[in-house]
Design a protein around this motif. Sequence first.
Motif, mmCIF file in Angstrom:
data_model
loop_
_atom_site.group_PDB
_atom_site.id
_atom_site.type_symbol
_atom_site.label_atom_id
_atom_site.label_comp_id
_atom_site.label_asym_id
_atom_site.label_seq_id
_atom_site.Cartn_x
_atom_site.Cartn_y
_atom_site.Cartn_z
ATOM 1 N N MET A 264 0.844 -1.198 0.000
ATOM 2 C CA MET A 264 0.000 0.000 0.000
ATOM 3 C C MET A 264 0.880 1.249 0.000
ATOM 4 N N SER A 265 0.700 2.108 -0.985
ATOM 5 C CA SER A 265 1.499 3.332 -1.062
ATOM 6 C C SER A 265 1.050 4.321 -0.001
ATOM 7 N N LYS A 266 2.016 5.093 0.498
ATOM 8 C CA LYS A 266 1.701 6.058 1.541
ATOM 9 C C LYS A 266 1.259 7.382 0.939
ATOM 10 N N ILE A 267 0.160 7.912 1.470
ATOM 11 C CA ILE A 267 -0.339 9.223 1.074
ATOM 12 C C ILE A 267 0.357 10.276 1.938
ATOM 13 N N ASP A 268 0.706 11.399 1.353
ATOM 14 C CA ASP A 268 1.330 12.473 2.122
ATOM 15 C C ASP A 268 0.378 12.964 3.212
ATOM 16 N N ILE A 269 0.892 13.102 4.428
ATOM 17 C CA ILE A 269 0.097 13.665 5.512
ATOM 18 C C ILE A 269 0.852 14.825 6.139
ATOM 19 N N VAL A 270 0.111 15.685 6.831
ATOM 20 C CA VAL A 270 0.748 16.744 7.602
ATOM 21 C C VAL A 270 0.972 16.215 9.017
ATOM 22 N N THR A 271 2.039 16.628 9.643
ATOM 23 C CA THR A 271 2.365 16.140 10.982
ATOM 24 C C THR A 271 2.307 17.236 12.032
ATOM 25 N N ASP A 272 1.853 18.412 11.626
ATOM 26 C CA ASP A 272 1.684 19.530 12.551
ATOM 27 C C ASP A 272 0.360 20.221 12.262
ATOM 28 N N GLY A 273 -0.077 20.997 13.202
ATOM 29 C CA GLY A 273 -1.314 21.751 13.042
ATOM 30 C C GLY A 273 -1.672 22.368 14.375
ATOM 31 N N TYR A 274 -2.565 23.325 14.366
ATOM 32 C CA TYR A 274 -2.898 24.054 15.597
ATOM 33 C C TYR A 274 -3.355 23.110 16.701
ATOM 34 N N CYS A 275 -4.297 22.247 16.386
ATOM 35 C CA CYS A 275 -4.897 21.398 17.421
ATOM 36 C C CYS A 275 -3.904 20.375 17.965
ATOM 37 N N ILE A 276 -3.204 19.660 17.094
ATOM 38 C CA ILE A 276 -2.260 18.648 17.569
ATOM 39 C C ILE A 276 -1.123 19.296 18.345
ATOM 40 N N ASN A 277 -0.655 20.461 17.921
ATOM 41 C CA ASN A 277 0.427 21.135 18.638
ATOM 42 C C ASN A 277 -0.017 21.579 20.036
ATOM 43 N N LYS A 278 -1.272 22.019 20.142
ATOM 44 C CA LYS A 278 -1.807 22.419 21.452
ATOM 45 C C LYS A 278 -1.924 21.206 22.370
ATOM 46 N N VAL A 279 -2.366 20.084 21.815
ATOM 47 C CA VAL A 279 -2.486 18.864 22.614
ATOM 48 C C VAL A 279 -1.120 18.443 23.160
ATOM 49 N N ILE A 280 -0.119 18.421 22.287
ATOM 50 C CA ILE A 280 1.219 18.003 22.717
ATOM 51 C C ILE A 280 1.788 18.970 23.744
ATOM 52 N N ASP A 281 1.581 20.262 23.549
ATOM 53 C CA ASP A 281 2.062 21.252 24.517
ATOM 54 C C ASP A 281 1.427 21.034 25.891
ATOM 55 N N LYS A 282 0.134 20.686 25.901
ATOM 56 C CA LYS A 282 -0.567 20.471 27.176
ATOM 57 C C LYS A 282 -0.031 19.262 27.924
ATOM 58 N N VAL A 283 0.233 18.180 27.211
ATOM 59 C CA VAL A 283 0.650 16.955 27.897
ATOM 60 C C VAL A 283 2.116 16.986 28.301
ATOM 61 N N LYS A 284 2.904 17.867 27.709
ATOM 62 C CA LYS A 284 4.317 17.941 28.069
ATOM 63 C C LYS A 284 4.503 18.248 29.551
ATOM 64 N N SER A 285 3.649 19.097 30.095
ATOM 65 C CA SER A 285 3.774 19.471 31.504
ATOM 66 C C SER A 285 3.448 18.303 32.433
ATOM 67 N N LYS A 286 2.738 17.299 31.899
ATOM 68 C CA LYS A 286 2.329 16.165 32.729
ATOM 69 C C LYS A 286 3.229 14.943 32.539
ATOM 70 N N ILE A 287 3.666 14.711 31.301
ATOM 71 C CA ILE A 287 4.428 13.474 31.042
ATOM 72 C C ILE A 287 5.857 13.741 30.567
ATOM 73 N N GLY A 288 6.197 15.014 30.360
ATOM 74 C CA GLY A 288 7.553 15.355 29.949
ATOM 75 C C GLY A 288 7.709 15.452 28.439
ATOM 76 N N ASP A 289 8.779 16.129 28.007
ATOM 77 C CA ASP A 289 8.998 16.378 26.586
ATOM 78 C C ASP A 289 9.201 15.091 25.789
ATOM 79 N N THR A 290 10.010 14.181 26.312
ATOM 80 C CA THR A 290 10.319 12.956 25.560
ATOM 81 C C THR A 290 9.078 12.109 25.350
#
Length: 232
Positions: A1-27
Amino acid sequence: MSKIDIVTDGYCINKVIDKVKSKIGDTAAEQLKQTAVEVVQNCVDVYSTTFGSGDVGATGTGIVSQPHKGKIADGTTGLIYGKVQSGKTNTTIATLALAQANHFRCFIVLTSDNTCLGEQTADRFAEQLKGGPRVCNWKQWRNDPEDFATNQLLDYMKDTGVVLVSTKNPSHLDNLLKVLKYSKASSVPTLIFDDEADNASPNTNEAKQAKKGKEIVPDSAIFEKIALSGKR
């Protein structure tokens, strides 16, 4: 199955990751995002192969170009698993946020038939996804699903998208089906997330059907209603 190009950043996903960093750490947060990328890549590839290309992915339209009729094809179900308290809900939320950036527009989140747990799940999604798709739950539409869908969801469905959280209660699922119908969810790419999929979701009549025949023993109620939601 060929891979379709996807975006890996965006407002919502970046906000989610920023929120959880304070709880589970950057790594751990970056690992969470990478898991979301892998899951969304699979979702986009499978969707594009099964239902038609161009709807989702980096250049997706967010509109269903080839409406699907009949039974949902095999191979369109995936599994996110882990130990208790291992972060599965965070993974689901991050996956949903990234899927929105890749033009999925309707998200159904099913929880166990436990009102308290369902409310906790709904509140968690609403809190984590602020600024993203509109998050609603079964309590908001139970009195008049048609009015709620028509007046409070239609404008969001093809824009930022919507997240519909429901417990796996027969009456709640019936109302969810009405909401999907009147909000015209079948016109946009949709993902279903079944939290605690081993609870109520499997066809509990399967053993009886094997003995007596499926034409005699119907599918169990919850299993059937979830299947119907996938066709809306």
